[in-house]
Design an enzyme around this catalytic site. Structure first.
Site, PDB file in Angstrom:
ATOM      1  N   CYS A  20      25.780  33.443  -6.720  1.00 28.59           N
ATOM      2  CA  CYS A  20      27.077  33.199  -7.330  1.00 28.59           C
ATOM      3  C   CYS A  20      27.781  34.540  -7.424  1.00 28.59           C
ATOM      4  O   CYS A  20      27.125  35.585  -7.404  1.00 28.59           O
ATOM      5  CB  CYS A  20      26.832  32.619  -8.715  1.00 28.59           C
ATOM      6  SG  CYS A  20      28.312  32.162  -9.571  1.00 28.59           S
ATOM      7  N   CYS A  23      26.528  37.014  -9.749  1.00 24.18           N
ATOM      8  CA  CYS A  23      25.376  37.823  -9.344  1.00 24.18           C
ATOM      9  C   CYS A  23      25.821  39.122  -8.677  1.00 24.18           C
ATOM     10  O   CYS A  23      25.247  40.180  -8.923  1.00 24.18           O
ATOM     11  CB  CYS A  23      24.496  37.071  -8.357  1.00 24.18           C
ATOM     12  SG  CYS A  23      24.099  35.407  -8.837  1.00 24.18           S
ATOM     13  N   ASP A 403      55.181  42.638  20.703  1.00 19.79           N
ATOM     14  CA  ASP A 403      55.304  43.759  21.619  1.00 19.79           C
ATOM     15  C   ASP A 403      55.450  43.169  23.022  1.00 19.79           C
ATOM     16  O   ASP A 403      55.156  42.008  23.243  1.00 19.79           O
ATOM     17  CB  ASP A 403      54.016  44.582  21.480  1.00 19.79           C
ATOM     18  CG  ASP A 403      53.863  45.603  22.580  1.00 19.79           C
ATOM     19  OD1 ASP A 403      54.774  46.419  22.721  1.00 19.79           O
ATOM     20  OD2 ASP A 403      52.843  45.567  23.269  1.00 19.79           O
ATOM     21  N   ASP A 597      49.233  45.058  21.549  1.00 20.55           N
ATOM     22  CA  ASP A 597      48.052  45.201  22.386  1.00 20.55           C
ATOM     23  C   ASP A 597      46.959  46.037  21.730  1.00 20.55           C
ATOM     24  O   ASP A 597      45.910  46.249  22.292  1.00 20.55           O
ATOM     25  CB  ASP A 597      48.411  45.760  23.765  1.00 20.55           C
ATOM     26  CG  ASP A 597      49.138  47.080  23.659  1.00 20.55           C
ATOM     27  OD1 ASP A 597      48.956  47.782  22.654  1.00 20.55           O
ATOM     28  OD2 ASP A 597      49.901  47.421  24.577  1.00 20.55           O
ATOM     29  N   ASP A 601      49.988  50.159  19.916  1.00 18.66           N
ATOM     30  CA  ASP A 601      50.738  49.561  18.818  1.00 18.66           C
ATOM     31  C   ASP A 601      49.967  49.609  17.510  1.00 18.66           C
ATOM     32  O   ASP A 601      50.397  49.041  16.506  1.00 18.66           O
ATOM     33  CB  ASP A 601      51.060  48.098  19.131  1.00 18.66           C
ATOM     34  CG  ASP A 601      52.020  47.986  20.291  1.00 18.66           C
ATOM     35  OD1 ASP A 601      52.970  48.782  20.335  1.00 18.66           O
ATOM     36  OD2 ASP A 601      51.805  47.117  21.143  1.00 18.66           O
TER      37      ASP A 601
HETATM   38  P1  ADP Z   1      56.018  48.277  24.762  1.00 20.94           P
HETATM   39  O1  ADP Z   1      56.617  48.494  23.443  1.00 20.94           O
HETATM   40  O2  ADP Z   1      56.822  47.377  25.622  1.00 20.94           O
HETATM   41  O3  ADP Z   1      54.574  47.896  24.760  1.00 20.94           O
HETATM   42  P2  ADP Z   1      55.348  51.070  25.100  1.00 20.94           P
HETATM   43  O4  ADP Z   1      55.738  51.517  23.754  1.00 20.94           O
HETATM   44  O5  ADP Z   1      53.923  51.018  25.435  1.00 20.94           O
HETATM   45  O6  ADP Z   1      56.061  49.697  25.512  1.00 20.94           O
HETATM   46  O7  ADP Z   1      56.067  52.001  26.165  1.00 20.94           O
HETATM   47  C1  ADP Z   1      57.467  52.049  26.181  1.00 20.94           C
HETATM   48  C2  ADP Z   1      57.988  52.659  27.439  1.00 20.94           C
HETATM   49  O8  ADP Z   1      57.513  53.987  27.549  1.00 20.94           O
HETATM   50  C3  ADP Z   1      57.538  51.965  28.683  1.00 20.94           C
HETATM   51  O9  ADP Z   1      58.380  50.912  29.021  1.00 20.94           O
HETATM   52  C4  ADP Z   1      57.612  53.105  29.708  1.00 20.94           C
HETATM   53  O10 ADP Z   1      58.929  53.239  30.142  1.00 20.94           O
HETATM   54  C5  ADP Z   1      57.255  54.306  28.882  1.00 20.94           C
HETATM   55  N1  ADP Z   1      55.845  54.662  29.008  1.00 20.94           N
HETATM   56  C6  ADP Z   1      54.908  54.606  28.038  1.00 20.94           C
HETATM   57  N2  ADP Z   1      53.724  55.036  28.485  1.00 20.94           N
HETATM   58  C7  ADP Z   1      53.888  55.342  29.778  1.00 20.94           C
HETATM   59  C8  ADP Z   1      53.022  55.843  30.815  1.00 20.94           C
HETATM   60  N3  ADP Z   1      51.733  56.092  30.591  1.00 20.94           N
HETATM   61  N4  ADP Z   1      53.559  56.041  32.015  1.00 20.94           N
HETATM   62  C9  ADP Z   1      54.860  55.784  32.252  1.00 20.94           C
HETATM   63  N5  ADP Z   1      55.705  55.328  31.336  1.00 20.94           N
HETATM   64  C10 ADP Z   1      55.251  55.112  30.119  1.00 20.94           C
HETATM   65 MG    MG Z   2      52.584  48.000  24.334  1.00 14.21          MG
END
Ligand code: ADP
Ligand code: MG
Length: 709
Positions: A20, A23, A403, A597, A601
């Site tokens: 419980c 506890c 996203d 993802d 994010d």
């Molecule tokens: P989202 O918010 O759509 O997931 P991200 O924040 O991951 O996108 O990235 C936003 C933008 O930054 C992408 O659309 C791209 O233009 C640029 N970007 C981010 N990381 C990379 C990378 N490793 N190579 C090239 N462009 C990138």
């Molecule tokens: Mg992303």
């Protein structure tokens, strides 16, 4: 058993005998009083305590003594083997046992009511001398009274304390049969509690039971069977058809069809071959595999999931906090009502009935039992829910932020255009970009590298690699400063003429610059996951009134996708902008769910009331970052989670309402002298069973209609 974390050390101690929430509090207090103890978390369902201690002061026998002093025990060996052998049999027994138990309680209740009515009890009392009856009651209840006395010595009142007082008052007025019935039902009640917690533990135990105990490793060119714990990282493990894969790893040789349901909840098997990732507990068939071990035991994806489910109890829902707080006042309140009853009515039997009828434990169990059932059911479907808190928030959620890259889209973008601007060739532009992106985890980076590999372009080893979140990457390639990313990363990108056309087509642009001069543009497109449309439509029927796309991509790409899906959008966002938007919504009183993802994010997911990470299987970062992790990339799990949450909260409310009503009616009837103590005692074990029955429905609740590719 122990892991190092900074100056403190974490120690996990298995604990037995807790039935419980009361506890867990006792164990908590006992352990917290030990020297060098920084934090204690006791888990009722996984039967363990997690301690943060100063390493120098760790004293396992002291810990054991403290637990035993509180009336519980520490098993000598770790629980795994015992759990794995008993879990299945127990699970298959629970239902018939539950039915039998209900029948027995029903029958006894009937006898008690009938006996009361026909005056049988009085006849028994007449024949047996009172001293013999009293002796009987004292003897059969002895273990309970000792517990009560022990608790009293520790200045604790437990629910049996009040009931024992009820027994005493019945004996005082010479009603030893009544006292005997009360004692009998104290045992029944304890059993009901034990059974209820044990049943809810099954959700977790059934998960642990899946982990294979042995693995076949290749040592000195020989196949050798060893305990899973002895497999070293990097070692080659051999898996025959029909076997559960014992470790996380990467396939070296062979092909097989793998049922990954234990991780993803998806019953359709997947094909694996060289370089595929495989997960512990999944089942290989139709082929042999040789796998290079990357993780073993608790560090595997499965091990992490089990651990997170076990510890989900720590993230309590607000309703449970309320119930917990309420139940600490409950016993004193009941004692006062009993006193009042006695003062007003001078009726010792009514007083005894009040003491006996109250049921504090069910109140404390009402929430966790339901939460646990749902968390267990979710885990089986590839939905890892890290605590009741998040189910509660999900049920109230009204805003959904999503996203784009890798979340709404497949996360496998294709490079569709390559434009070379300066004197360089297209192949060289691609080669430079791929070399710079080599160590980035971004889906766009993978697309670039994949395209380069398809064209058999050799990559260079980048030096001084730097990822700029929401913008791109910078790296030193062959002595040149190469940058790949959007206009945010490369301010002069605006002047590139062809870019505007490509952008207008909704493509994502990657500018490639060498020493600050833009030398080329790569354009990528990504397809929307096919199940998204349907999932968003379902989400709208589940309390979400506003859906908004938050992306770091440019305006046109966002607008195009948002229009296609019929949702709002904001583009050109940096990760910190996303966090700010979540905060703003929360400040307006909205409850925010964010789907991302899990990798880039993570901070926004953490800020949201409920952060949901896609693609958590195999990604430790995503698994840690989210409050809810989707073990397979399937948007239909999002409405599914909302449905589970709403159903759970309905069950919780029903459980609490039922217990509250039960106590209210029971206490009033008892105080008015309308409920004889023996009947009150019999009724006392009912709420536990009611809660159990009600919450069990969550375990086998039908799966919602699924969207399928
Ligand atoms: P989202 O918010 O759509 O997931 P991200 O924040 O991951 O996108 O990235 C936003 C933008 O930054 C992408 O659309 C791209 O233009 C640029 N970007 C981010 N990381 C990379 C990378 N490793 N190579 C090239 N462009 C990138
Ligand atoms: Mg992303």
């Amino acid at each position: 058993m122990a892991h190092r974390t900074d100056a403190l050390q974490q120690v996990e101690v298995p604990i037995r005998g807790m039935d419980c929430l009361e506890c867990t509090h006792h164990v908590q207090h006992a352990l917290a009083a030990l020297p060098g103890m920084a934090a204690v978390q006791v888990y009722l369902t996984s039967e363990k305590a997690v301690l943060q201690m100063e390493p120098a002061l760790i004293d396992l026998s002291g810990i054991r003594q403290a637990v035993e002093g509180a009336g519980y025990s520490v098993p000598l060996t770790p629980a795994t083997p015992e759990v794995s052998s008993s879990a299945h049999t127990l699970a298959s027994f629970t239902r018939p046992v539950l039915t039998l138990f209900g029948l027995v309680v029903g029958a006894v209740l009937l006898v008690v009511v009938a006996g009361e009515w026909l005056g049988i009890f009085e006849r028994v009392t007449e024949r047996v001398p009172w001293w013999l009856g009293t002796l009987l009651v004292v003897l059969i209840g002895a273990p309970i009274y000792t517990n009560v006395l022990r608790a009293a010595l520790r200045r604790q009142i437990i629910s049996h304390t009040l009931m024992s007082l009820g027994v005493v008052s019945a004996l005082v007025v010479g009603q030893w049969t009544t006292a005997a019935v009360v004692v009998f039902f104290m045992y029944v009640g304890s059993y009901a509690e034990h059974f209820t917690t044990e049943r809810s533990r099954q959700a977790v135990k059934r998960l642990t039971a899946l982990a294979p105990q042995t693995a076949r490793v290749e040592r000195e060119e020989q196949e050798q069977e060893v305990a899973v714990g002895e497999v070293q990282i990097g070692e080659t493990v051999i898996i025959h058809p029909g076997e559960r894969i014992p470790v996380d790893g990467i396939v070296l040789e062979g092909q097989a069809t793998v049922d990954q349901a234990t991780i993803t909840g998806e019953s359709l098997p997947v094909e694996v071959h060289a370089d595929s990732h495989v997960f512990a507990t999944t089942i290989a068939s139709l082929g042999h595999l040789k796998v290079r071990t990357t993780q073993v035991g608790a560090d595997t994806t499965y091990g992490r999931v089990v651990q997170l489910v076990e510890e989900a109890e720590a993230h309590r829902a607000e309703v449970q906090r309320l119930a917990d707080r309420f139940s600490t006042y409950f016993l004193p309140v009941v004692a006062s009502i009993a006193l009042l009853t006695f003062l007003v009515s001078r009726n010792p039997l009514a007083t005894a009935a009040v003491l006996v009828v109250a049921c504090s434990c069910s109140l404390a169990l009402a929430t966790p039992i339901a939460m646990l059932a749902s968390i267990g059911a979710g885990a089986k479907r590839g939905l890892l829910i890290k605590g009741g808190k998040y189910l509660e928030a999900l049920a109230q959620a009204n805003v959904l932020f999503v996203d784009k890259t890798g979340t709404l889209t497949t996360g496998r973008p294709q490079i569709v255009d390559i434009v070379a601007l300066a004197h360089l060739s297209e192949a060289v532009v691609l080669q430079l970009a791929a070399s710079a992106e080599r160590y980035s985890e971004h889906p766009l980076a993978e697309a670039v590298c994949r395209t380069a590999a398809e064209q058999h372009l050799p990559l260079e080893e980048p030096a001084r690699f730097e990822a700029v979140p929401g913008a791109g990457v910078r790296a030193l390639v062959g002595g040149k400063q190469v940058a790949v990313g959007n206009a945010r990363l490369l301010s002069e990108a605006h002047q590139v003429g062809t870019a505007q056309d490509l952008e207008a087509q909704g493509k994502t642009l990657l500018f490639v610059a060498v020493d600050d001069e833009v030398v080329g543009v790569l354009a990528a497109t990504d397809t929307v996951r096919p199940e998204v449309t349907q999932a968003l439509a379902e989400v709208r029927t589940l309390g979400i009134t506003h859906i908004e796309l938050l992306t770091g991509d440019h305006e046109q790409a966002a607008a195009r996708l948002a229009k296609e899906l019929g949702i709002a959008y904001q583009a050109n966002l940096l990760p910190e902008d996303k966090i700010a938007l979540v905060k703003t919504a929360q400040a307006k009183g909205q409850v925010v769910v964010m789907v991302g993802d899990g990798v880039n994010d993570a901070p926004a997911l953490a800020q949201a009331n409920v952060g949901i990470a896609m693609g958590a299987a195999g990604s430790e970062v995503a698994l840690e970052a989210a409050h809810l992790a989707l073990m397979r990339d399937d948007w239909s799990l999002v409405p599914e989670a909302l449905r589970i949450a709403r159903r759970t909260m309905r069950t919780v409310k029903l459980n609490i309402g039922f217990t509250a009503l039960y106590n209210l009616v029971g206490l009033s009837l008892a105080a008015l002298g309308l409920l004889p103590p023996n009947l009150a005692a019999a009724a006392q074990s009912l709420p536990d069973l009611g809660i159990l029955a009600n919450s069990s429905r969550l375990l086998r609740a039908p799966s919602a209609p699924r969207t399928r590719r």
